[in-house]
Design an enzyme around this catalytic site. Structure first.
Site, PDB file in Angstrom:
ATOM      1  N   GLY A  42      87.491  50.996 -31.522  1.00 33.13           N
ATOM      2  CA  GLY A  42      86.547  52.106 -31.526  1.00 33.13           C
ATOM      3  C   GLY A  42      85.219  51.802 -30.865  1.00 33.13           C
ATOM      4  O   GLY A  42      85.053  50.801 -30.157  1.00 33.13           O
ATOM      5  N   CYS A  44      82.552  50.831 -32.239  1.00 32.87           N
ATOM      6  CA  CYS A  44      81.942  49.613 -32.783  1.00 32.87           C
ATOM      7  C   CYS A  44      82.318  48.371 -31.979  1.00 32.87           C
ATOM      8  O   CYS A  44      81.451  47.620 -31.541  1.00 32.87           O
ATOM      9  CB  CYS A  44      82.382  49.470 -34.237  1.00 32.87           C
ATOM     10  SG  CYS A  44      81.769  47.992 -35.015  1.00 32.87           S
ATOM     11  N   GLY A 145      85.660  59.438 -35.016  1.00 28.32           N
ATOM     12  CA  GLY A 145      84.342  58.854 -34.765  1.00 28.32           C
ATOM     13  C   GLY A 145      83.339  59.769 -34.091  1.00 28.32           C
ATOM     14  O   GLY A 145      83.314  60.981 -34.300  1.00 28.32           O
ATOM     15  N   LEU A 187      66.101  50.941 -30.354  1.00 29.18           N
ATOM     16  CA  LEU A 187      65.235  49.768 -30.547  1.00 29.18           C
ATOM     17  C   LEU A 187      65.996  48.463 -30.303  1.00 29.18           C
ATOM     18  O   LEU A 187      65.441  47.498 -29.778  1.00 29.18           O
ATOM     19  CB  LEU A 187      64.631  49.773 -31.953  1.00 29.18           C
ATOM     20  CG  LEU A 187      63.626  50.892 -32.215  1.00 29.18           C
ATOM     21  CD1 LEU A 187      63.057  50.796 -33.620  1.00 29.18           C
ATOM     22  CD2 LEU A 187      62.487  50.883 -31.187  1.00 29.18           C
ATOM     23  N   MET A 315      75.950  57.041 -39.774  1.00 35.06           N
ATOM     24  CA  MET A 315      76.938  56.609 -38.779  1.00 35.06           C
ATOM     25  C   MET A 315      76.912  55.092 -38.709  1.00 35.06           C
ATOM     26  O   MET A 315      76.214  54.493 -37.893  1.00 35.06           O
ATOM     27  CB  MET A 315      76.641  57.256 -37.438  1.00 35.06           C
ATOM     28  CG  MET A 315      76.981  58.731 -37.425  1.00 35.06           C
ATOM     29  SD  MET A 315      76.792  59.430 -35.784  1.00 35.06           S
ATOM     30  CE  MET A 315      77.583  61.018 -35.966  1.00 35.06           C
ATOM     31  N   HIS A 441      66.900  26.458 -53.086  1.00 35.28           N
ATOM     32  CA  HIS A 441      65.631  26.159 -52.425  1.00 35.28           C
ATOM     33  C   HIS A 441      65.865  25.080 -51.376  1.00 35.28           C
ATOM     34  O   HIS A 441      66.559  24.106 -51.659  1.00 35.28           O
ATOM     35  CB  HIS A 441      64.614  25.653 -53.432  1.00 35.28           C
ATOM     36  CG  HIS A 441      63.313  25.255 -52.786  1.00 35.28           C
ATOM     37  ND1 HIS A 441      62.409  26.181 -52.316  1.00 35.28           N
ATOM     38  CD2 HIS A 441      62.805  24.030 -52.493  1.00 35.28           C
ATOM     39  CE1 HIS A 441      61.383  25.541 -51.784  1.00 35.28           C
ATOM     40  NE2 HIS A 441      61.599  24.236 -51.864  1.00 35.28           N
TER      41      HIS A 441
END
Ligand code: FAD
Ligand code: AMP
Length: 462
Positions: A42, A44, A145, A187, A315, A441
């Site tokens: 797809g 993605c 999709g 972005l 989405m 840690h």
């Protein structure tokens, strides 16, 4: 036309469809999956999550080599960019993963059909491909999709004025890229090309970036991205873009026309139902082109289900996967559920921005009283040691019960850190639960523990 019978026919092999097909096969259904594209996986895998992350990582490494390593005492000689090789790395990643899906289909005994899936009546799907097929199935799952979209007045020419799909494969670094829309996809890709040397101008219609995300976190993100050289114009509604000779011109309200060499239109995506022939079964889409489903992903037509980007909701690939699994589990076992309050969302810029649950704005709007704990990365030992001190972790907890309602992290590896918060919300944890859980840690995850302490005003290191 050859006719075949299956228990379940899935239309679309994106993360929603292929994951649903695998889960259905595990549950014993004779499952088929139709995909029109030449590779499985797809949006993605082919032109979305995976190639963008390959380029984000590669461009980050390049930028670190150029500017970021001196502070660690690592001096490198002259650094240069081999964009073709970077693209090869991205393409190879995509090919390996899409072939991997084909391997998973084989392993799980799923029948794959290559071609366009078209509804041809209740319980019938036709495959329009090299070998036309007529498939009969008790259950049909639409997982078709979404697709790129543009704005009125902007014609995508697939070359200079394009979408994320083109921006994943520019053959050379543009001198000046104008990006329309300051959402996640814009972005991320804007960051890639900025790191590789382009001037990047972002035009956003709203008065903020990342609409829908926690506003305080988005504001911090904008400041950090600005420092990296992205130029933002907010409240700038783009009204047109065109090619003029060797360059492009973008027009936005309140701004002089901007000349640039490439335009990236990143104003969202639209559900994809083209060619599905929904009318053949009497299914309609809503005003935004989505297929309406009930809480079990059943459409108005018995036996036909829909999941992923083609229905309402964020989405996101993992949202589509969760829905795919819940849908087929419900069909086979009678149970299946997605907790929409616990779906994380990540922006893979540097630093990463990740959130799960409610934003402060949503809680205020709903009149929910909450306590807020914030811990800055600069006070985290590991962040200091690895030189990644930008950012903060924020936990929002119910003022009465202390239940965690939302977590918003901006900082290095926020996308990995948010998994803990998603599990906490899924388990109905309180901020006290996170505060009392031992965190190794030194790790960045300690920022979350400290943010949980901060909910009750008792952070140790700030
Ligand atoms: P899709 O992945 O769109 O798959 C649908 C499939 O159905 C396609 O392969 C299509 O060819 C096929 N199809 C459609 N119609 C038919 C038909 N009639 N017959 C046969 N086949 C058909 N999400 C994230 O969670 N994380 C990210 O980092 C992320 N990054 C992204 C970056 C970019 C640049 C883009 C564009 C998207 C990104 N997304 C990300 C969103 C993510 O890709 C989608 O949410 C996800 O792919 C939706 O999955 P889906 O299975 O619903 O649909
Ligand atoms: P997303 O839906 O996350 O992909 O983000 C798309 C972004 O594009 C949103 O921030 C929208 O506000 C923005 N947008 C939509 N239309 C325009 C426009 N005409 N000009 C500038 N930005 C726009």
């Amino acid at each position: 036309m050859e006719e075949r019978q299956h228990d379940l026919v899935v239309i679309g092999a994106g993360p929603g469809g292929y994951v649903a097909a695998i889960r259905a096969a595990q549950l014993g259904l004779d499952t088929a999956c139709i995909e029109k594209a030449s590779a499985l996986g797809g949006t993605c895998l082919r032109v979305g999550c995976i190639p963008s992350k390959a380029l984000l990582e590669a461009s980050h490494k390049y930028q670190e080599a150029v500017t970021g390593l001196k502070k660690y005492g690592v001096l490198v000689g002259e650094v240069s960019l081999d964009l073709a090789r970077m693209m090869k790395h991205k393409d190879k990643t995509v090919t390996t993963l899409t072939r991997g899906v084909a391997g998973l289909f084989k392993k799980n005994g799923i029948t794959g059909y290559k071609g366009l899936g078209r509804l041809a009546g209740p319980g019938v799907v036709e495959v329009d491909g090299d070998t036309p097929m007529r498939l009969k199935a008790k259950h049909i799952l639409i997982a078709t999709g979404s697709e790129v979209t543009s704005l009125p007045g902007i014609e995508l020419d697939g070359d200079r004025i394009g979408t994320s799909t083109e921006a994943l494969s520019y053959p050379e670094v543009p001198q000046h890229l104008v990006m329309i829309g300051a959402g996640v996809i814009g972005l991320e890709l804007g960051s890639v090309w900025r790191r590789l040397g382009a001037r990047v101008t972002v035009l956003e219609y709203q008065d903020r970036i990342l609409p829908g995300m926690d506003a305080e976190t988005a504001k911090l993100a904008q400041r950090m991205l600005k420092k990296q050289g992205l130029e933002f114009h907010l409240g700038a509604r783009v009204t047109g873009a065109r090619v003029e000779g060797d360059s492009c011109v973008v027009e936005a309200e309140g701004l002089e026309p901007i000349q640039c060499d490439l335009v990236l239109v990143a104003v969202g995506r639209k559900p994809n139902t083209e060619g599905l022939a929904l009318e053949a079964v009497g299914l309609e889409t809503d005003s935004r082109g989505r297929i309406a489903v009930d809480e079990h992903y059943a459409t108005a037509v018995p036996g036909i289900y829909a999941i992923g980007d083609v229905i309402a909701g964020p989405m996101l690939a993992h949202k589509a996967e969760e829905e795919g699994i819940a849908c087929v589990e419900r069909i086979v076992t009678g149970y299946g559920h997605v907790n929409y309050d616990a779906i994380p969302s990540v922006v893979y810029t540097h630093p990463e921005i990740a959130s799960v649950g409610k934003t402060e704005e949503e809680l205020k709007e709903a009149g929910v009283a909450y306590n807020k704990g914030v811990f800055p990365f600069i006070a985290n030992g590991r962040a200091k040691a690895v030189g990644e001190t930008e950012g903060q972790a924020k936990i929002l907890a119910d003022a009465t019960t202390d239940r965690v309602l939302g977590v918003h992290v901006i900082g290095a590896h926020a996308g990995d850190l948010i998994a803990e918060a998603a599990v906490a919300i899924e388990f109905g944890a309180s901020s006290e639960d996170i505060a009392r859980s031992s965190h190794a840690h030194p790790t960045l995850a300690e920022a979350l523990k400290e943010a949980a302490f901060a909910v009750d005003d008792r952070a140790i290191h700030s």
